[in-house]
Write an enzyme that holds these catalytic residues in place. Structure first.
Site, PDB file in Angstrom:
ATOM      1  N   LYS A   1      12.649 -17.459  22.952  1.00  0.00           N
ATOM      2  CA  LYS A   1      13.398 -16.259  22.560  1.00  0.00           C
ATOM      3  C   LYS A   1      14.253 -15.833  23.757  1.00  0.00           C
ATOM      4  CE  LYS A   1      10.714 -15.117  18.749  1.00  0.00           C
ATOM      5  NZ  LYS A   1      11.333 -15.410  17.454  1.00  0.00           N
TER       6      LYS A   1
ATOM      7  N   LYS B   1       3.130 -18.793   6.901  1.00  0.00           N
ATOM      8  CA  LYS B   1       2.594 -19.172   8.195  1.00  0.00           C
ATOM      9  C   LYS B   1       2.528 -17.943   9.100  1.00  0.00           C
ATOM     10  CE  LYS B   1       5.175 -19.347  11.479  1.00  0.00           C
ATOM     11  NZ  LYS B   1       6.254 -18.433  11.915  1.00  0.00           N
TER      12      LYS B   1
ATOM     13  N   LYS C   1      15.455 -25.966   4.834  1.00  0.00           N
ATOM     14  CA  LYS C   1      16.828 -25.952   5.371  1.00  0.00           C
ATOM     15  C   LYS C   1      17.541 -27.236   4.971  1.00  0.00           C
ATOM     16  CE  LYS C   1      15.700 -23.176   9.472  1.00  0.00           C
ATOM     17  NZ  LYS C   1      16.509 -21.975   9.454  1.00  0.00           N
TER      18      LYS C   1
ATOM     19  N   HIS D   1       9.469 -22.567   6.259  1.00  0.00           N
ATOM     20  CA  HIS D   1      10.842 -22.449   5.749  1.00  0.00           C
ATOM     21  C   HIS D   1      11.789 -23.474   6.365  1.00  0.00           C
ATOM     22  CE1 HIS D   1      11.595 -19.900   9.306  1.00  0.00           C
ATOM     23  NE2 HIS D   1      12.871 -20.108   9.098  1.00  0.00           N
TER      24      HIS D   1
ATOM     25  N   GLU E   1      16.616 -19.313  20.476  1.00  0.00           N
ATOM     26  CA  GLU E   1      16.999 -18.076  19.782  1.00  0.00           C
ATOM     27  C   GLU E   1      17.490 -17.078  20.820  1.00  0.00           C
ATOM     28  OE1 GLU E   1      14.397 -17.145  16.123  1.00  0.00           O
ATOM     29  OE2 GLU E   1      12.997 -17.637  17.716  1.00  0.00           O
TER      30      GLU E   1
ATOM     31  N   ARG F   1       0.813  -1.223   0.000  1.00  0.00           N
ATOM     32  CA  ARG F   1       0.000   0.000   0.000  1.00  0.00           C
ATOM     33  C   ARG F   1       0.839   1.264   0.000  1.00  0.00           C
ATOM     34  NH1 ARG F   1      -4.197  -1.651   4.593  1.00  0.00           N
ATOM     35  NH2 ARG F   1      -2.204  -2.146   5.499  1.00  0.00           N
TER      36      ARG F   1
ATOM     37  N   ASP G   1       3.602 -19.637  16.899  1.00  0.00           N
ATOM     38  CA  ASP G   1       4.645 -19.110  16.005  1.00  0.00           C
ATOM     39  C   ASP G   1       5.629 -20.204  15.573  1.00  0.00           C
ATOM     40  OD1 ASP G   1       6.079 -16.902  14.733  1.00  0.00           O
ATOM     41  OD2 ASP G   1       7.604 -17.167  16.281  1.00  0.00           O
TER      42      ASP G   1
ATOM     43  N   HIS H   1       6.918 -25.293  12.463  1.00  0.00           N
ATOM     44  CA  HIS H   1       8.284 -25.816  12.363  1.00  0.00           C
ATOM     45  C   HIS H   1       8.502 -27.083  13.208  1.00  0.00           C
ATOM     46  CE1 HIS H   1       8.736 -22.027  10.480  1.00  0.00           C
ATOM     47  NE2 HIS H   1       9.065 -21.323  11.525  1.00  0.00           N
TER      48      HIS H   1
HETATM   49  C1  BG6 Z   1       9.785 -17.769  12.090  1.00  0.00           C
HETATM   50  C2  BG6 Z   1       9.198 -17.222  13.357  1.00  0.00           C
HETATM   51  O1  BG6 Z   1       8.864 -18.606  11.450  1.00  0.00           O
HETATM   52  O2  BG6 Z   1      10.959 -18.512  12.390  1.00  0.00           O
HETATM   53  C3  BG6 Z   1      10.223 -16.373  14.085  1.00  0.00           C
HETATM   54  O3  BG6 Z   1       8.057 -16.444  13.055  1.00  0.00           O
HETATM   55  C4  BG6 Z   1      11.514 -17.126  14.295  1.00  0.00           C
HETATM   56  O4  BG6 Z   1       9.710 -15.923  15.334  1.00  0.00           O
HETATM   57  C5  BG6 Z   1      11.984 -17.744  12.992  1.00  0.00           C
HETATM   58  O5  BG6 Z   1      12.489 -16.215  14.778  1.00  0.00           O
HETATM   59  C6  BG6 Z   1      13.164 -18.656  13.210  1.00  0.00           C
HETATM   60  O6  BG6 Z   1      13.684 -19.043  11.966  1.00  0.00           O
HETATM   61  P1  BG6 Z   1      15.203 -19.433  11.798  1.00  0.00           P
HETATM   62  O7  BG6 Z   1      15.316 -19.876  10.374  1.00  0.00           O
HETATM   63  O8  BG6 Z   1      16.011 -18.203  12.115  1.00  0.00           O
HETATM   64  O9  BG6 Z   1      15.441 -20.535  12.769  1.00  0.00           O
END
Ligand code: BG6
Length: 490
Positions: free
Chosen positions: A339, A149, A183, A179, A217, A50, A236, A241
């Site tokens: 986190k 997602k 990997k 994603h 993380e 936008r 999340d 994942h």
């Molecule tokens: C994302 C989450 O799908 O994956 C994030 O929304 C997270 O919160 C991220 O930080 C982690 O991905 P990666 O590839 O850095 O492990």
């Protein structure tokens, strides 16, 4: 490193083109594919959002993003020139039916090329965008739509979104991205299990004591507090994942790599997950939320400060999951993500059982059960600990020593990151690393059981200091079963 195979011509439209995901992941991924000459000259990338700005202004925004997310050694003026030559920007509120005229002028009908609509927006907009694309006559037989997602916030909302998107695109044109499946180290899970005779005979409750999956993380919510606070770690990370990783560890061997063969095996695992109830949720799950602390000696604020208020969202979750089937009965899968943990590290631990009897006597030292550590990131690799005789005199002494495969040492070239691989799979129309609708549904069914149980048991997140491994209850989750998290041992 294998040669990069160029893909057929395509038009790649990114909705949410100025958003965090596009800047941080999608554009850098496409840039690398440009660098490796995977895209034919006539292929085009069109970012849509936008924000009222010109293509030149968008290029400046992307140049800035690439400076942040791509190492200097990988940035090249010639590649940038080619990349911007195919990258346009269109200002459009895609949730409104009018205004698609400019976008359609960028799309090419002539050569039957793949047309990709990547929805890097809030999932609540997916339905409206699909309807408007259809009404504008932009959906043709060569289209694919990519959904980021999380799809929905629970099973019911995910179904609504899937219905809305499914009203415009057939299932085989819908690419639900996770994603983690792109990997390299995750794809290697299948090769490790099914390409080696060594592991599969032991990969069951007779020989495996338990499995741990950790994605730690050190970052916080990174300016995404608005999204994250509505989501929390369970939605999340675990709904997508973690459950995908769990499936790849627990599934039966598929007959082939055909996408439906793999997905059919994954769904059986998801459906075998034992629901968690209000009666056992406190014993089987832990919710945490970080408070101020320090990471690598650097002070960091707590989640409430970053958010600007109090919240009940969990930034850490640990779960004892059980897969109720013949292979895995009685083998807990401990899942943990958080986190602001001390370090970034994702790994899967397969803890084997101890040998039934030691022939070495007490003086030789304790026999430690074998352990397979699959390191997903960083420092991708596989380590198998085996008992070994310490060489030399002084009696028989035993030690657990790792056999160590390091990707960095073995495969020296840079390999594409997850998004690079997945974006090109979409263009090729290869859905094997994407989630089918019934997988998303089954994953939500299990997650919903936890959300409902938290609610019913009124289970709020416990505070933990940034830079720690989480609340004490996370350690107790395993300690109650006489086990420890892998990192707690070093
Ligand atoms: C994302 C989450 O799908 O994956 C994030 O929304 C997270 O919160 C991220 O930080 C982690 O991905 P990666 O590839 O850095 O492990």
């Amino acid at each position: 490193m294998a040669d990069t195979l160029p893909v057929n011509p395509f038009d790649f439209v990114v909705f949410g083109g100025t958003g965090d995901l596009a800047l941080r992941k999608l554009m850098p991924a496409l840039y690398y594919r440009e660098r490796d000459r995977q895209m034919t000259d006539c292929s085009r990338i069109i970012a849509v959002s936008r924000t009222d700005q010109s293509t030149e202004q968008y290029h400046a925004q992307i140049a800035h993003a690439l400076e942040q997310y791509i190492p200097e050694a990988d940035r090249d003026a010639e590649v940038w020139k080619r990349f911007t030559g195919r990258l346009s920007y269109v200002t459009l509120d895609a949730t409104k039916p009018d205004g698609f005229g400019e976008l359609s002028r960028y799309l090419t009908e002539a050569d039957g090329r793949a047309r990709v609509f990547y929805l890097a927006t809030s999932p609540s907009l997916f339905g409206a965008i699909c309807r408007n694309l259809d009404a504008a006559g932009l959906v043709n037989g060569s289209c694919r739509v990519v959904l980021e997602k999380p799809i929905g916030t629970d099973r019911a909302s995910a179904n609504r979104i899937n219905d809305e998107v499914g009203a415009v695109f057939p299932e085989d044109r819908i690419f639900r991205i996770d994603h983690y499946l792109g990997k390299e180290s995750v794809q290697n899970l299948m090769v490790l299990r099914f390409g080696n005779a060594l592991f599969e005979p032991l990969w069951n409750s007779s020989w495996v004591d338990h499995v741990q999956i950790t994605v730690a993380e050190s970052i916080g919510v990174e300016g995404r507090a608005d999204y994250y606070d509505r989501s929390g770690a369970l939605r999340d990370m675990v709904q997508n994942h973690f459950l995908q990783l769990l499936c790849l560890v627990a599934m039966e061997p598929p007959a082939s790599l055909h996408e439906d063969m793999i997905r059919n095996e994954k769904i059986k695992v998801l459906r075998a997950l034992l629901p968690i109830t209000a009666a056992d949720v406190k014993a089987k799950t832990v919710r945490g939320q970080y408070r101020s602390g320090a990471i690598n000696g650097k002070p960091v604020p707590g989640y409430p400060e970053e958010l600007g208020g109090q919240s009940n969202a969990e930034t850490l979750v640990a779960i004892k999951a059980e897969v109720e089937n013949w292979r895995w009965a009685g083998v807990p899968f401990y899942l943990r993500t958080g986190k602001r943990m001390p370090t970034r590290c994702s790994e899967i631990i397969i803890q084997f059982k101890a040998v039934p009897h030691s022939v070495f006597g007490k003086g030789a030292g304790e026999l430690q059960a074998n352990r397979l550590v699959i390191r997903l990131q960083p420092d991708e690799g596989v380590k198998l600990s085996i008992m070994t005789k310490v060489p030399g005199p002084g009696g028989l002494r035993l030690r657990s020593v790792p056999l160590n495969l390091s990707y960095a040492e073995t495969f020296k070239d840079r390999y594409p990151d997850a998004y690079e691989r997945l974006l090109m799979d979409v263009v090729r129309g290869n859905p094997s690393l994407f989630m089918r609708r019934d997988e998303v549904d089954a994953a939500w069914a299990w997650i919903d059981s936890i959300l409902a149980a938290w609610d019913e048991a009124d289970m709020k997140p416990e505070p933990y200091s940034a830079g720690s491994w989480g609340p004490i209850n996370s350690a107790l989750l395993l300690a109650r079963d006489n086990r420890r998290w892998h990192d707690a041992e070093f």
